[in-house]
Write an enzyme that holds these catalytic residues in place. Structure first.
Site, short mmCIF file in Angstrom:
data_model
loop_
_atom_site.label_atom_id
_atom_site.label_comp_id
_atom_site.label_asym_id
_atom_site.label_seq_id
_atom_site.Cartn_x
_atom_site.Cartn_y
_atom_site.Cartn_z
CB THR A 118 13.19 40.47 -19.68
OG1 THR A 118 13.34 40.02 -21.03
CG2 THR A 118 11.76 40.94 -19.45
CB SER A 160 -13.77 40.55 -24.59
OG SER A 160 -13.81 41.94 -24.35
CD GLU A 161 -21.25 43.74 -22.93
OE1 GLU A 161 -22.44 44.02 -23.14
OE2 GLU A 161 -20.70 43.87 -21.81
CE LYS A 206 6.07 34.30 -26.44
NZ LYS A 206 6.16 34.94 -27.76
N GLY A 228 -12.12 39.55 -31.50
CA GLY A 228 -11.78 40.88 -31.01
C GLY A 228 -10.32 41.05 -30.68
#
Length: 652
Positions: free
Chosen positions: A492, A330-331, A428, A305
């Protein structure tokens, strides 16, 4: 004096035209039929005067002939659909339809006034009148269309003045569509072909693109519409960067498909997409590689998902797997992607069994049960926590989901004979400065170590890439929301850069890399050149038709505010730990050469990490183990001090 009367007449005509735009369709048809009746009678008078050389308006032969033409005209106009098309949308087809009706009008006129002779009515009138009538009808349609669509637009308040960039087929179709939009006034065209400078296209001037800034300033244009769908991405980027400097709103036609179908409308216009600023041409996927590990196979996607997982599912579905297993914790995300894939299958006319598995891979029994039940041939492991600040603040959850979830999935894959297992990694993971990146590097180490084990039948590989445009929580949708809210746009650090790639391209490359794997490879995607986030913010503001508010432009619309680097955030991302990556069969996929941990040394550390997570969940101890596994990890100052100050022994 005459000027004053002219202004009064123009104002009165404009008001009448505005009222006409609000009439019902039946009222407009009645008005058109009444006007045509008057023109029919006028055509009779003109025909008589041309034939006899005198004006006879109300003599008996004139009245009889006029009555006959009106009697025949309205049934013919009804049958040919003359009044079914709106006058303000009149074009070549409308004129052709009127010509057909006028030609048919000759037939009853010839029968009535030639076969059955009417005294003092010249026979030539039966031919002369329909010709004159056609000219009057066509002229009336053109005049009314001009008045409603051009003259009225030019004076209507709130009208947006636009220029189309591209005088080709797409631009012409778009211009035709714009004529029907009451709040848009087309100023003209820009085109790169300077030979068209000074020409007119359907009545609108064509300007050379070398005069872009001059014309935009002189004509007070509000918006530029890009109608160059066949242009390369590099060329589109060059044009967009030139338009950015004008602080003007820019929209674009998406693709060639609509142009080929001849269905370009204003609704096809969209805002400039950020991927158009990357200036990198997409490489068409190799269909052999796309299907090698998917066609006719059972494919499982974990994290189905998410941004990457969901796009992987879309791309996999097009390759006709035997079954597609969606694993997601996650439903709502699982429900959403299942609904989308079902609609996609209906549109494509295919039927692939889709199996939904709601579960958490960080529980060892979950992947083992799911892999055992469905026996997947190919697995794409995209399940991970990816948001740097959240994982930095919740290290145990990051370790549990990213590291242990990957470890348990690898164990399940080996135990159930999975053919190909591909990990979705991140830039990363290269010399990480945050916990998320460090956990992803450990995930890579797990796959590399298992691939080196003798007797392992599963082909393990990993694909490493940077940011994808439009993913949840990414900078692009955040900037869009901030601009829509009036700012400020927050960054940032002014020097921070990131690699970007579109989600579909990244997913296609992941599938192709998986097909090239032989075991243990770290594939690195060619992300192009890095993008400075400050430049990205400026571009998005300017392409929205707004200006940046700064010291040079204090009256600008949107301010860009620096908030400072977040914990664990890098200024510059990297894709390689070592040097000299090897090329592969695909021009956008490289193979990295990097150090590995042997399984007999890695396994005890992973067991210790599992014990910490299942025990009291001490994040300092967990991060000390992570730091040992990933020696190039340079944690945030506060984390570094906590890790260095920890003397607690590692669990075994």
């Amino acid at each position: 004096m005459h000027t004053g009367y002219g202004q009064v007449w123009l104002a009165a005509a404009t008001q009448l035209l505005r009222l006409a735009l609000h009439w019902s369709r039946d009222e407009r048809r009645l008005a058109a039929a009444t006007m045509d009746g008057a023109l029919c009678v006028l055509a009779v008078w003109i025909a008589y005067s041309l034939r006899l050389g005198v004006w006879e308006l109300f003599s008996q032969p004139v009245v009889v002939f006029a009555a006959g033409t009106l009697l025949f005209w309205y049934p013919i106009a009804y049958l040919t659909g003359v009044y079914r098309s709106l006058i303000r949308f009149s074009g070549a087809r409308t004129i052709a339809n009127i010509a057909t009706a006028c030609t048919l009008l000759m037939l009853p006129l010839i029968v009535a006034f030639v076969v059955f002779r009417v005294p003092e009515v010249p026979r030539t009138l039966t031919i002369l009148h329909p010709i004159i009538f056609l000219l009057l009808l066509a002229s009336s349609r053109i005049v009314i269309r001009f008045a409603l669509l051009d003259l009225l637009h030019n004076v209507a308040p709130g009208t947006r003045r636009v220029i189309i960039y591209g005088a080709g087929r797409a631009g012409q179709q778009l211009a035709l569509s714009l004529r029907h939009e009451p709040q848009i006034y087309l100023v003209g065209f820009f085109d790169d072909d300077l030979r068209l400078e000074g020409q007119r296209l359907d009545g609108f001037p064509v300007f050379g693109s070398n005069r872009l800034s001059e014309i935009i300033a002189d004509t007070e244009v509000d918006e530029v519409l890009l109608a160059i769908p066949s242009a390369s991405r590099m060329r589109r980027r060059e044009i967009i960067e030139r338009l950015q400097e004008q602080h003007i709103y820019v929209r674009s036609l998406p693709s060639l498909s609509n142009i080929i179908e001849g269905s370009v409308t204003v609704n096809d216009l969209r805002e400039i997409q950020i991927d158009e600023l990357l200036g990198r041409e997409a490489v068409a996927p190799n269909q052999v590689l796309m299907g090698r590990t998917i066609v006719g196979k059972v494919v499982l996607v974990s994290g189905a998902g998410g941004s990457i997982g969901s796009e992987l599912c879309r791309q996999i579905l097009k390759c006709h797997p035997a079954r597609l297993v969606l694993l997601e914790q996650s439903e709502f995300a699982l429900y959403a992607i299942e609904q989308e894939l079902s609609a996609m299958m209906r549109a494509l006319g295919i039927d692939v069994p889709i199996i939904l598995e709601l579960g958490n891979i960080a529980e060892r029994s979950t992947p083992m049960r799911i892999y055992r039940n469905h026996q997947p041939n190919t697995v794409f492991h995209a399940a991970a926590y990816k948001h740097v600040p959240l994982v930095e603040a919740n290290p145990i959850s990051g370790v549990r989901n990213n590291v242990l979830g990957t470890l348990f999935s690898v164990e399940a894959a080996e135990a159930n004979g999975v053919g190909h297992f591909t990990l979705i990694s991140t830039d990363k993971a290269v010399r990480p400065t945050n916990i998320m990146g460090a956990t992803k590097r450990v995930c890579e180490l797990i796959l590399q170590a298992r691939a080196d084990q003798a007797g392992t039948a599963t082909v393990f590989s990993m694909v490493r890439f940077g940011n994808v445009l439009g993913s949840s929580g990414s900078v692009v949708p955040r900037f869009k929301a901030q601009i829509a809210g009036g700012g400020p746009v927050t960054i940032t650090h002014p020097e921070i850069t990131r690699y970007f790639m579109t989600i579909p391209e990244a997913s296609q490359l992941v599938i192709q890399a998986s097909a090239m794997a032989r075991g243990g490879e770290v594939f690195v995607l060619d992300m192009g050149r890095p993008v400075r986030i400050l430049d990205l913010a400026r571009s998005m503001i300017q392409l929205s038709g707004l200006s940046v508010r700064d010291s040079d432009r204090p009256d600008g619309d949107i301010e860009i505010v620096e908030t400072g680097l977040r914990p664990g955030e890098k200024l510059y991302e990297e894709l390689l730990i070592g040097d000299n990556p090897e090329p592969t069969k695909h021009p956008r996929i490289l193979r990295a050469r990097e150090s590995r941990w042997p399984w007999d040394k890695l396994d005890p550390e992973l067991k210790a990490l599992d014990a910490v997570v299942r025990g009291d969940g001490d994040p300092v101890v967990a991060m000390r183990i992570i730091s040992k596994l990933v020696p190039e990890y340079t944690p945030d100052t506060s984390w570094a001090e906590r890790i260095a100050g920890s003397t607690r022994p590692t669990a075994t």
